[in-house]
Design an enzyme around this catalytic site. Sequence first.
Site, PDB file in Angstrom:
ATOM      1  N   SER A 182      -5.507  -7.690   0.881  1.00  0.00           N
ATOM      2  CA  SER A 182      -4.119  -7.630   0.427  1.00  0.00           C
ATOM      3  C   SER A 182      -3.241  -8.364   1.420  1.00  0.00           C
ATOM      4  O   SER A 182      -3.390  -8.180   2.634  1.00  0.00           O
ATOM      5  CB  SER A 182      -3.642  -6.176   0.303  1.00  0.00           C
ATOM      6  OG  SER A 182      -4.133  -5.628  -0.880  1.00  0.00           O
ATOM      7  N   LYS A 212     -13.689  -6.589  -1.130  1.00  0.00           N
ATOM      8  CA  LYS A 212     -12.769  -7.384  -1.964  1.00  0.00           C
ATOM      9  C   LYS A 212     -12.121  -8.478  -1.129  1.00  0.00           C
ATOM     10  O   LYS A 212     -11.499  -8.197  -0.106  1.00  0.00           O
ATOM     11  CB  LYS A 212     -11.714  -6.471  -2.595  1.00  0.00           C
ATOM     12  CG  LYS A 212     -10.786  -7.222  -3.531  1.00  0.00           C
ATOM     13  CD  LYS A 212      -9.983  -6.293  -4.400  1.00  0.00           C
ATOM     14  CE  LYS A 212      -8.997  -7.041  -5.259  1.00  0.00           C
ATOM     15  NZ  LYS A 212      -8.197  -6.155  -6.094  1.00  0.00           N
ATOM     16  N   THR A 238      -0.107  -6.156   4.009  1.00  0.00           N
ATOM     17  CA  THR A 238      -0.252  -5.323   5.202  1.00  0.00           C
ATOM     18  C   THR A 238      -0.545  -6.276   6.354  1.00  0.00           C
ATOM     19  O   THR A 238      -1.591  -6.928   6.344  1.00  0.00           O
ATOM     20  CB  THR A 238      -1.405  -4.304   5.022  1.00  0.00           C
ATOM     21  OG1 THR A 238      -1.036  -3.408   3.972  1.00  0.00           O
ATOM     22  CG2 THR A 238      -1.672  -3.515   6.292  1.00  0.00           C
ATOM     23  N   PHE A 293       0.816  -1.228   0.000  1.00  0.00           N
ATOM     24  CA  PHE A 293       0.000   0.000   0.000  1.00  0.00           C
ATOM     25  C   PHE A 293       0.846   1.274   0.000  1.00  0.00           C
ATOM     26  O   PHE A 293       0.720   2.124   0.890  1.00  0.00           O
ATOM     27  CB  PHE A 293      -0.945   0.055   1.224  1.00  0.00           C
ATOM     28  CG  PHE A 293      -2.072  -0.933   1.206  1.00  0.00           C
ATOM     29  CD1 PHE A 293      -2.394  -1.659   0.070  1.00  0.00           C
ATOM     30  CD2 PHE A 293      -2.847  -1.125   2.350  1.00  0.00           C
ATOM     31  CE1 PHE A 293      -3.439  -2.571   0.073  1.00  0.00           C
ATOM     32  CE2 PHE A 293      -3.890  -2.027   2.366  1.00  0.00           C
ATOM     33  CZ  PHE A 293      -4.183  -2.753   1.233  1.00  0.00           C
TER      34      PHE A 293
END
Length: 342
Positions: free
Chosen positions: A175, A214, A178, A115
């Site tokens: 993701s 997501k 992270t 990110f």
Amino acid sequence: MDLYGALRPLVFRLDPETAHNLAFWLGERVCAWPRLPEPTYPPALRRSAFGLDFPSPLGLAAGLDKGATLLPLWKAVGFGHVEIGTVTPRPQPGNPRPRLFRFPEAGLILNRMGFNSEGAEIVGARLRRRPAGLIVGGNLGKNKETPEALALDDYRAAYRLIAPRVDYIALNVSSPNTPGLRNLQAPEALKPLLEGMLGLRKEMGLERQPLLLKLAPDLAPEDLDAIVEVAVASGISGLIATNTTLDRGVVAEPLRALVEAKGAGGLSGAPLKAKAREVRRRILAALRGRLPLVACGGLGSAGDVQGALEDGAALAQIYSALIFEGPALISRIHRGLTSQDL
Ligand SMILES: Cc1cc2nc3c(=O)[nH]c(=O)nc-3n(C[C@H](O)[C@H](O)[C@H](O)COP(=O)(O)O)c2cc1C
């Protein structure tokens, strides 16, 4: 051969992030042209999903245009929508380099970008100048240093600045780069997150703006079923599946050893295709039409996109295949989707 095809051998000799930065530098110059071509979409490609009318089912997945800097270009090359971000509330640099690796022979990308984001204030301000006639989604995440227990505050802070300037919002809880982010997919963490976000949406008078979630491809089938029930019960507008995978098993030997040698990160592109499709089919079966699904993960041809739509997805997104094949891929997919010859 198109221009991208001609330049690719040169570009692929550069370090991937240098190539990315060079492409964006060039792209920004292209976006400044006063006469960028207007895209034409065959009428048969139109789709409606979560209350929005898309000129094509094919969109650009999150992560390529994190800062919404190339929207006129994405429109000109024919994407039906673009998901910008992931945007974090405050600026952060992401992980140290190298953090992006490509394996062209397999159509595979490994990334641990983590990110890198200019932050929601800058990206929100840039979105004021977004081109008309392109559907833009805003993909939101949390800052690395924010503890998991305070994640909702981060999503809300980013939402306040981004939501008023986009057509839909996607909450990225998937993701792998992270630490702890994917724990937010657990039903007991997801429920308060979604409730908190829907509460803010109402407070801001944005009830009609779709809110999507997501998901990762690395969830167990029973966990997917539980997540679907939480998502449906919460009243969000849809799901996106999938993000990148941590599963090195999607890559065949001898390449797998090379990929493993590069270290941590999420895998995307052709090797993700079968796994992402299996996860989507499980989600679609659990959804029973109660929410729309956006297909993502390993899609690289008209046949792949058609397959995802026939499975029941409302829309499709690509990222890695665009890197390997260039922007001509979009019109190729559009042509394929409108012909019988897939
Ligand atoms: C370099 C890179 C960066 C990415 N960054 C993000 C991101 O910031 N947010 C996100 O939701 N997905 C991100 N993704 C995941 C993509 O949006 C997509 O879900 C994934 O790559 C699978 O699609 P593909 O096989 O077509 O690439 C990233 C993917 C890549 C390759």
